[in-house]
Design an enzyme around this catalytic site. Structure first.
Site, PDB file in Angstrom:
ATOM      1  N   SER A 147       0.844  -1.205   0.000  1.00 29.77           N
ATOM      2  CA  SER A 147       0.000   0.000   0.000  1.00 29.77           C
ATOM      3  C   SER A 147       0.868   1.238   0.000  1.00 29.77           C
ATOM      4  O   SER A 147       1.979   1.241   0.543  1.00 29.77           O
ATOM      5  CB  SER A 147      -0.879   0.009   1.254  1.00 29.77           C
ATOM      6  N   TYR A 160      -4.180   7.792  11.278  1.00 32.36           N
ATOM      7  CA  TYR A 160      -4.956   6.827  12.069  1.00 32.36           C
ATOM      8  C   TYR A 160      -4.733   5.382  11.635  1.00 32.36           C
ATOM      9  O   TYR A 160      -5.489   4.501  12.006  1.00 32.36           O
ATOM     10  CB  TYR A 160      -6.454   7.165  12.055  1.00 32.36           C
TER      11      TYR A 160
HETATM   12  N1  LIG Z   1      -8.838  -1.493  -1.487  1.00 30.66           N
HETATM   13  C1  LIG Z   1      -7.884  -0.566  -1.539  1.00 30.66           C
HETATM   14  O1  LIG Z   1      -8.101   0.570  -1.973  1.00 30.66           O
HETATM   15  C2  LIG Z   1      -6.482  -0.880  -1.104  1.00 30.66           C
HETATM   16  C3  LIG Z   1      -5.529   0.155  -1.049  1.00 30.66           C
HETATM   17  C4  LIG Z   1      -4.217  -0.150  -0.674  1.00 30.66           C
HETATM   18  C5  LIG Z   1      -3.851  -1.455  -0.418  1.00 30.66           C
HETATM   19  N2  LIG Z   1      -4.800  -2.443  -0.477  1.00 30.66           N
HETATM   20  C6  LIG Z   1      -4.382  -3.815  -0.168  1.00 30.66           C
HETATM   21  O2  LIG Z   1      -5.040  -4.718  -1.044  1.00 30.66           O
HETATM   22  C7  LIG Z   1      -5.292  -5.948  -0.356  1.00 30.66           C
HETATM   23  C8  LIG Z   1      -6.757  -6.329  -0.431  1.00 30.66           C
HETATM   24  O3  LIG Z   1      -7.531  -5.261   0.104  1.00 30.66           O
HETATM   25  P1  LIG Z   1      -9.132  -5.266  -0.001  1.00 30.66           P
HETATM   26  O4  LIG Z   1      -9.547  -3.843   0.019  1.00 30.66           O
HETATM   27  O5  LIG Z   1      -9.559  -6.161  -1.086  1.00 30.66           O
HETATM   28  O6  LIG Z   1      -9.505  -5.924   1.428  1.00 30.66           O
HETATM   29  P2  LIG Z   1     -10.830  -6.663   1.942  1.00 30.66           P
HETATM   30  O7  LIG Z   1     -11.976  -6.490   1.015  1.00 30.66           O
HETATM   31  O8  LIG Z   1     -10.984  -6.232   3.356  1.00 30.66           O
HETATM   32  O9  LIG Z   1     -10.378  -8.204   1.913  1.00 30.66           O
HETATM   33  C9  LIG Z   1      -9.351  -8.626   2.771  1.00 30.66           C
HETATM   34  C10 LIG Z   1      -9.138 -10.107   2.596  1.00 30.66           C
HETATM   35  O10 LIG Z   1      -8.132 -10.517   3.542  1.00 30.66           O
HETATM   36  C11 LIG Z   1      -8.582 -11.705   4.177  1.00 30.66           C
HETATM   37  N3  LIG Z   1      -8.001 -11.859   5.503  1.00 30.66           N
HETATM   38  C12 LIG Z   1      -8.026 -10.996   6.543  1.00 30.66           C
HETATM   39  N4  LIG Z   1      -7.423 -11.536   7.603  1.00 30.66           N
HETATM   40  C13 LIG Z   1      -6.990 -12.772   7.223  1.00 30.66           C
HETATM   41  C14 LIG Z   1      -6.295 -13.809   7.874  1.00 30.66           C
HETATM   42  N5  LIG Z   1      -5.895 -13.705   9.167  1.00 30.66           N
HETATM   43  N6  LIG Z   1      -6.011 -14.942   7.181  1.00 30.66           N
HETATM   44  C15 LIG Z   1      -6.405 -15.074   5.894  1.00 30.66           C
HETATM   45  N7  LIG Z   1      -7.068 -14.118   5.218  1.00 30.66           N
HETATM   46  C16 LIG Z   1      -7.365 -12.976   5.888  1.00 30.66           C
HETATM   47  C17 LIG Z   1     -10.099 -11.580   4.212  1.00 30.66           C
HETATM   48  O11 LIG Z   1     -10.688 -12.878   4.236  1.00 30.66           O
HETATM   49  P3  LIG Z   1     -11.347 -13.577   5.509  1.00 30.66           P
HETATM   50  O12 LIG Z   1     -12.007 -12.516   6.332  1.00 30.66           O
HETATM   51  O13 LIG Z   1     -12.295 -14.529   4.840  1.00 30.66           O
HETATM   52  O14 LIG Z   1     -10.213 -14.264   6.196  1.00 30.66           O
HETATM   53  C18 LIG Z   1     -10.387 -10.932   2.861  1.00 30.66           C
HETATM   54  O15 LIG Z   1     -10.518 -11.906   1.867  1.00 30.66           O
HETATM   55  C19 LIG Z   1      -4.762  -5.754   1.066  1.00 30.66           C
HETATM   56  O16 LIG Z   1      -3.435  -6.223   1.139  1.00 30.66           O
HETATM   57  C20 LIG Z   1      -4.788  -4.246   1.236  1.00 30.66           C
HETATM   58  O17 LIG Z   1      -3.869  -3.805   2.203  1.00 30.66           O
HETATM   59  C21 LIG Z   1      -6.099  -2.186  -0.799  1.00 30.66           C
END
Ligand SMILES: NC(=O)c1ccc[n+]([C@@H]2O[C@H](COP(=O)([O-])OP(=O)(O)OC[C@H]3O[C@@H](n4cnc5c(N)ncnc54)[C@H](OP(=O)(O)O)[C@@H]3O)[C@@H](O)[C@H]2O)c1
Length: 276
Positions: A147, A160
């Protein structure tokens, strides 16, 4: 990706689900690794079975594996199941992450620790677990989803979110260190971060209607993940960049993957918004 096997952590929803669908659509057998076997919250849909069903409905091959990336035994079991089912591991996408925004002054130790465990220790455990299989084949690609919060000095991506920012900064450094260590085995290790705020179930849960208007679909992240999945240490390793930077530098085409659900993608990413 025909004949290749990819593990995507955090593929029960969001960007991970979109990447899993993208890899499967290009022929990879995909291990959908996350914890949710049923939706954890009414406002947080998505399970490993739903992602696998979506992949299979599109003609792809996938295996649901319940896995908690913070748990060493769970990660080992997930890798063992992958090898038992598919016999090899070509790609690991370390995508699973959490963030619990909170002012540092009020942040309970437990909250700090869980973010570090999922976002930094998780990728370490998964990487360590897949490396023996990749080293044996002298080839592989590890993609760390990081990120801009890990590299920006100010602005709203880090406010935060001290634990999240620290974990993602650590993940960038883990990417570089691992890339150096495994280069002689032909394994690529690269970092990929969204330039915009990508529509995902996790992001939607916390965002206001106004904030959601700035969200971009996961198309660019999927295109970049596909590009990075095809790399090895001879072609590209040790790079950490945003999706927009990969697209610009390597002239990647970003097809729309259709639909409005983040798992199936939607319009081309505008990439103009700030990311977290
Ligand atoms: N969306 C954005 O704008 C954005 C921006 C910067 C970076 N990112 C990065 O992109 C990635 C995905 O983000 P997202 O927005 O798609 O997140 P999200 O919708 O919250 O999905 C997060 C995923 O991580 C899994 N997860 C959480 N804790 C876990 C654990 N202990 N073991 C295994 N799986 C786990 C969740 O599955 P379960 O709950 O089923 O375990 C879920 O499938 C992350 O690395 C995030 O930091 C996203």
């Amino acid at each position: 990706m025909q004949g290749k096997v990819a593990i995507v952590t955090g593929a029960s929803r969001g960007i991970g689900k979109a990447i899993a669908l993208g890899l499967a659509a290009h022929g990879a057998a995909v291990v959908v690794a996350a914890r949710s076997e049923s939706p954890p919250h009414e406002r947080l849909p998505g399970t490993i079975y739903e992602t696998v069903a979506a992949i299979e409905a599109a003609g792809g091959r996938a295996l649901p594996v319940r896995c908690d990336v913070t748990d060493e035994a769970s990660v080992s079991a997930m890798v063992e199941k992958t090898l038992a089912e598919f016999g090899r591991i070509d790609v690991l996408v370390n995508n699973a992450a959490v963030d619990f925004p909170s002012p540092l002054v009020d942040m309970p130790l437990k909250r700090w620790e869980i973010v570090l465990k999922v976002d930094l220790t998780g990728p370490f455990l998964c990487t360590r677990a897949v490396l023996p299989a990749m080293m044996e084949h002298r080839r592989g690609s590890i993609i760390n989803i990081t990120s801009q919060a890990g590299s920006e000095r100010g602005g709203k991506t880090v406010g935060y979110s001290a634990a999240y920012a620290a974990a993602k900064a650590g993940l960038d450094r883990l990417t570089w260190a691992t890339a150096v260590e495994v280069e002689e085995y032909g394994i690529a290790v690269n970092g990929l971060k969204p330039a915009g705020i990508v529509d995902s179930e996790g992001m939607r849960m916390w965002a206001s209607e106004e904030e959601r208007k700035q969200f971009v679909p996961p198309d660019t992240m999927v295109a970049c993940a596909l590009f990075l999945a095809r790399q090895d240490a001879r072609t590209l390793t040790g790079m950490v960049a945003t999706d927009e930077e990969y697209v610009a530098r390597y002239g990647l085409v970003v097809p729309s993957v259709g639909g409005t659900d983040p798992g199936s993608g939607s319009r081309r990413a505008a990439g103009s918004a700030d990311s977290r």
